[in-house]
Structures are given as structure tokens and as C-alpha cells.
Write an enzyme that holds these catalytic residues in place. Structure first.
Site, PDB file in Angstrom:
ATOM      1  NE  ARG A   1     -48.389  -0.349 -41.146  1.00 45.66           N
ATOM      2  CZ  ARG A   1     -48.588   0.061 -42.389  1.00 45.66           C
ATOM      3  NH1 ARG A   1     -47.734  -0.259 -43.335  1.00 45.66           N
ATOM      4  NH2 ARG A   1     -49.658   0.790 -42.678  1.00 45.66           N
ATOM      5  N   GLY A   2     -48.179  -3.873 -37.196  1.00 44.17           N
ATOM      6  CA  GLY A   2     -49.285  -3.471 -36.326  1.00 44.17           C
ATOM      7  C   GLY A   2     -50.095  -4.641 -35.781  1.00 44.17           C
TER       8      GLY A   2
ATOM      9  NE  ARG B   1     -51.267  -2.211 -49.232  1.00 44.97           N
ATOM     10  CZ  ARG B   1     -51.591  -1.020 -48.736  1.00 44.97           C
ATOM     11  NH1 ARG B   1     -52.232  -0.174 -49.495  1.00 44.97           N
ATOM     12  NH2 ARG B   1     -51.259  -0.677 -47.508  1.00 44.97           N
TER      13      ARG B   1
ATOM     14  CG  ASP C   1     -54.612  -3.891 -52.885  1.00 44.45           C
ATOM     15  OD1 ASP C   1     -55.689  -3.816 -52.265  1.00 44.45           O
ATOM     16  OD2 ASP C   1     -53.987  -2.890 -53.284  1.00 44.45           O
TER      17      ASP C   1
ATOM     18  N   GLY D   1     -56.770  -2.530 -43.069  1.00 45.18           N
ATOM     19  CA  GLY D   1     -57.628  -1.346 -43.022  1.00 45.18           C
ATOM     20  C   GLY D   1     -56.797  -0.084 -43.152  1.00 45.18           C
TER      21      GLY D   1
ATOM     22  CE1 TYR E   1     -60.188   2.858 -39.646  1.00 41.17           C
ATOM     23  CE2 TYR E   1     -61.255   3.799 -37.716  1.00 41.17           C
ATOM     24  CZ  TYR E   1     -60.396   2.873 -38.278  1.00 41.17           C
ATOM     25  OH  TYR E   1     -59.760   1.963 -37.483  1.00 41.17           O
TER      26      TYR E   1
ATOM     27  CE  LYS F   1     -61.756  -0.359 -39.372  1.00 42.47           C
ATOM     28  NZ  LYS F   1     -61.139  -1.643 -39.680  1.00 42.47           N
TER      29      LYS F   1
ATOM     30  CB  ILE G   1     -54.240  -0.153 -30.902  1.00 43.72           C
ATOM     31  CG1 ILE G   1     -55.644  -0.674 -30.518  1.00 43.72           C
ATOM     32  CG2 ILE G   1     -53.173  -1.233 -30.700  1.00 43.72           C
ATOM     33  CD1 ILE G   1     -55.839  -1.028 -29.050  1.00 43.72           C
TER      34      ILE G   1
HETATM   35  P1  NAD Z   1     -51.416  -0.314 -39.614  1.00 42.20           P
HETATM   36  O1  NAD Z   1     -51.553   0.838 -40.517  1.00 42.20           O
HETATM   37  O2  NAD Z   1     -50.148  -0.515 -38.874  1.00 42.20           O
HETATM   38  O3  NAD Z   1     -51.763  -1.685 -40.362  1.00 42.20           O
HETATM   39  C1  NAD Z   1     -52.710  -1.789 -41.380  1.00 42.20           C
HETATM   40  C2  NAD Z   1     -52.378  -3.021 -42.177  1.00 42.20           C
HETATM   41  O4  NAD Z   1     -53.332  -3.136 -43.248  1.00 42.20           O
HETATM   42  C3  NAD Z   1     -50.988  -2.917 -42.822  1.00 42.20           C
HETATM   43  O5  NAD Z   1     -50.361  -4.171 -42.757  1.00 42.20           O
HETATM   44  C4  NAD Z   1     -51.332  -2.525 -44.245  1.00 42.20           C
HETATM   45  O6  NAD Z   1     -50.337  -2.891 -45.169  1.00 42.20           O
HETATM   46  C5  NAD Z   1     -52.609  -3.304 -44.456  1.00 42.20           C
HETATM   47  N1  NAD Z   1     -53.395  -2.833 -45.587  1.00 42.20           N
HETATM   48  C6  NAD Z   1     -53.931  -1.612 -45.778  1.00 42.20           C
HETATM   49  N2  NAD Z   1     -54.563  -1.562 -46.957  1.00 42.20           N
HETATM   50  C7  NAD Z   1     -54.430  -2.786 -47.528  1.00 42.20           C
HETATM   51  C8  NAD Z   1     -54.877  -3.360 -48.736  1.00 42.20           C
HETATM   52  N3  NAD Z   1     -55.578  -2.662 -49.651  1.00 42.20           N
HETATM   53  N4  NAD Z   1     -54.567  -4.650 -48.986  1.00 42.20           N
HETATM   54  C9  NAD Z   1     -53.854  -5.366 -48.102  1.00 42.20           C
HETATM   55  N5  NAD Z   1     -53.402  -4.879 -46.936  1.00 42.20           N
HETATM   56  C10 NAD Z   1     -53.685  -3.600 -46.660  1.00 42.20           C
HETATM   57  O7  NAD Z   1     -52.613  -0.152 -38.572  1.00 42.20           O
HETATM   58  P2  NAD Z   1     -53.202  -1.129 -37.465  1.00 42.20           P
HETATM   59  O8  NAD Z   1     -53.513  -0.254 -36.319  1.00 42.20           O
HETATM   60  O9  NAD Z   1     -52.377  -2.340 -37.269  1.00 42.20           O
HETATM   61  O10 NAD Z   1     -54.600  -1.513 -38.159  1.00 42.20           O
HETATM   62  C11 NAD Z   1     -55.050  -2.850 -38.319  1.00 42.20           C
HETATM   63  C12 NAD Z   1     -56.563  -2.847 -38.259  1.00 42.20           C
HETATM   64  O11 NAD Z   1     -56.968  -2.433 -36.954  1.00 42.20           O
HETATM   65  C13 NAD Z   1     -57.226  -1.878 -39.230  1.00 42.20           C
HETATM   66  O12 NAD Z   1     -58.383  -2.467 -39.784  1.00 42.20           O
HETATM   67  C14 NAD Z   1     -57.604  -0.717 -38.336  1.00 42.20           C
HETATM   68  O13 NAD Z   1     -58.690   0.016 -38.847  1.00 42.20           O
HETATM   69  C15 NAD Z   1     -57.944  -1.440 -37.063  1.00 42.20           C
HETATM   70  N6  NAD Z   1     -57.935  -0.607 -35.875  1.00 42.20           N
HETATM   71  C16 NAD Z   1     -56.818   0.035 -35.452  1.00 42.20           C
HETATM   72  C17 NAD Z   1     -56.869   0.827 -34.316  1.00 42.20           C
HETATM   73  C18 NAD Z   1     -55.678   1.587 -33.796  1.00 42.20           C
HETATM   74  O14 NAD Z   1     -55.842   2.397 -32.882  1.00 42.20           O
HETATM   75  N7  NAD Z   1     -54.488   1.362 -34.296  1.00 42.20           N
HETATM   76  C19 NAD Z   1     -58.054   0.963 -33.618  1.00 42.20           C
HETATM   77  C20 NAD Z   1     -59.186   0.284 -34.060  1.00 42.20           C
HETATM   78  C21 NAD Z   1     -59.108  -0.505 -35.201  1.00 42.20           C
END
Ligand code: NAD
Length: 234
Positions: free
Chosen positions: A12-13, A34, A48, A77, A140, A144, A173
Site C-alpha cells: 500500500r501507500g 508481510r 518481514d 517503515g 522515527y 530516517k 504524504i
Molecule cells: P504505509 O503505512 O501506508 O506503508 C508502510 C509499508 O511498509 C506497508 O506496506 C507496510 O506493510 C510495510 N511494512 C511495515 N513494516 C514492515 C516490515 N517489518 N516488513 C515488511 N513490510 C513492512 O505508509 P507509507 O506512507 O506508504 O510509508 C512508506 C515509507 O515512506 C515509510 O518508510 C515511511 O516512513 C516513509 N515516509 C512516509 C511519509 C508520509 O507522510 N506518509 C513521509 C515520509 C516518509
């Protein structure tokens, strides 16, 4: 030219948007999650990132299906927010295990394949908040920001192998990760975002694809902000 691409956390995401974007360009894309599930057009693999054997198994399966990995996107993350005085060692370390050690494991696994091929693109998903700091996110933000030291050390280790290592630093985001933020916190973040809106996962994906492109061959050790001006890249 179609490449073998490996993305962690692609269910996702941002990870899913990145995966779709590479697939739409004709690349062969494997995504880990996962659950192991992935939408049509992507190869879903169960891993994972905190379990090195699962990551190694997933990469082996991706390469069996798609060939030697040429692009790795370390995206998986988590957040576990709480003010530091209330944060336990477990809460701190759980975020480190996924966001920092998980990236180390993913990249080390992929680099073993990239080295003999003498080419590769490594993109780590960091965050603007890693460089700005963020209340309730000592764990966090530490991960990062830590990705920068990891990436830049790798830049030195891998430079003569034609492998580049870069960070994208998204701002705020619109994904599941930012949904739990309170309205007050979101207002504050939008006030520090000159473009005054959340970014989309597709906008992050476009930056990732650029860093993975042939044209970005002389860019390594860089941090590409995708944050609507938040922090102006710091
Ligand atoms: P999200 O929560 O939608 O997606 C996170 C993804 O990581 C999911 O698919 C989840 O299943 C996976 N994940 C988490 N732990 C895991 C593990 N132990 N093993 C395998 N997969 C795992 O959030 P997102 O916003 O899509 O985040 C994606 C990345 O972007 C992350 O690293 C997050 O820190 C980074 N990020 C997000 C934002 C934001 O505003 N959304 C901003 C800066 C950075």
C-alpha cells in the site's frame, strides 16, 4: 529496457505507488509485504524486513522470476509515536529494527547480487522529518536521519562498482501513515509546507523512478526532497 526491481513494503501507500510506476514503465517488479499479497502485474513475496532469512528468500524468489535485481527500493517503515519521556526502549528499538536494520538487511542482500553485475540503483525512503525533527518521533526521526549515514557510507563502498545510493525525503504524504495525525498537528505541518497541501504517493514514486533512471547515473549520495518545500531540503 525492462529491469528487475525489488521494493519492500509494497502492499500500500508509497511502496505500492512506486511499484505501479515501475511496472507501468515496463519493469519487472517484485514487492515484499508481510502477507505476501500483491495486486496483478506485481510479483508479491512474503517477507518481514526484520527477518533476514525472509528477506533473503524473497530476493532469491524475485531473481528466479525476474533476473538479477538492478533496482532496490527500501521503503518499508513504521511509526510508533510517543513523547520521549514516555517512550520505552522497546518502542524505540522496534522502529529501529524496521526502519534502519530492516533497510540494512534489504540493501546488504541486494548488493550481493548487484556487485558481480557491476551496476545497480539503491533508493532509500527517508523522511523530511528525519532532518527537521518531530515531536513524539525521536525513534522515527533517528532512523530516517540514520539512513543518510548508511547511504553515504555505501556510496563510498560501492562507487567503483557503478552502484548509486540515494535517499528520497518525502514530506507529508497522503497515506495510511499520516491518517492518524490529529487535525492540530496536520495544521501545523501544513503551515510549514509552502505548497500548503499533502503530497501524493505518486509524486514520491516519480522521484524514486528518476533516481533509478539511466539519466540519474551521476547522482549518488543525494537526498531528494519531495515535500512541497517543507524544510527546504534540510
Ligand atoms: P504505509 O503505512 O501506508 O506503508 C508502510 C509499508 O511498509 C506497508 O506496506 C507496510 O506493510 C510495510 N511494512 C511495515 N513494516 C514492515 C516490515 N517489518 N516488513 C515488511 N513490510 C513492512 O505508509 P507509507 O506512507 O506508504 O510509508 C512508506 C515509507 O515512506 C515509510 O518508510 C515511511 O516512513 C516513509 N515516509 C512516509 C511519509 C508520509 O507522510 N506518509 C513521509 C515520509 C516518509
Amino acid at each position: 529496457m525492462s529491469r528487475s526491481v525489488f521494493i519492500t513494503g509494497g502492499s500500500r501507500g508509497i511502496g505500492l505507488a512506486v511499484a505501479r510506476s515501475f511496472a507501468a514503465a515496463g519493469d519487472r517488479v517484485a514487492v515484499t509485504s508481510r502477507s505476501g499479497e500483491a495486486e496483478e502485474g506485481l510479483l508479491g513475496l512474503k517477507a518481514d524486513v526484520t527477518e533476514p532469512e525472509q528477506v533473503e528468500q524473497a530476493l532469491a524468489e524475485a531473481e528466479a522470476a525476474h533476473g538479477t535485481v538492478e533496482v532496490v527500493v527500501a521503503n518499508a517503515g513504521i511509526t510508533l509515536d510517543t513523547p520521549m519521556l514516555r517512550m520505552t526502549e522497546n518502542q524505540f528499538e522496534e522502529v529501529l529494527r524496521t526502519n534502519l536494520t530492516g533497510v540494512f538487511t534489504t540493501v546488504r542482500t541486494a548488493v550481493r547480487s548487484m556487485l558481480p553485475a557491476r551496476k545497480g540503483r539503491i533508493i532509500l525512503v527517508s523522511s523530511a522529518l528525519g532532518f527537521l525533527g518531530s515531536p513524539g518521533q525521536t525513534n522515527y526521526a533517528a532512523t530516517k536521519a540514520g539512513l543518510l549515514g548508511l547511504a553515504r557510507s555505501l556510496v563510498w563502498e560501492l562507487g567503483d562498482r557503478n552502484i548509486t545510493v540515494n535517499l528520497v525525503a518525502p514530506g507529508i504524504i497522503d497515506t495510511d501513515m499520516t491518517k492518524p495525525l490529529s487535525a492540530a498537528r496536520m495544521d501545523g505541518l501544513m503551515r510549514t509546507t509552502p505548497l500548503g497541501r499533502l503530497g501524493t504517493a505518486d509524486e514520491v514514486a516519480a522521484a524514486v523512478r528518476f533516481l533509478a533512471s539511466e539519466e540519474a547515473g551521476y547522482i549518488t549520495g543525494a537526498v531528494l526532497p519531495v515535500g512541497g518545500g517543507i524544510g527546504m531540503g534540510h
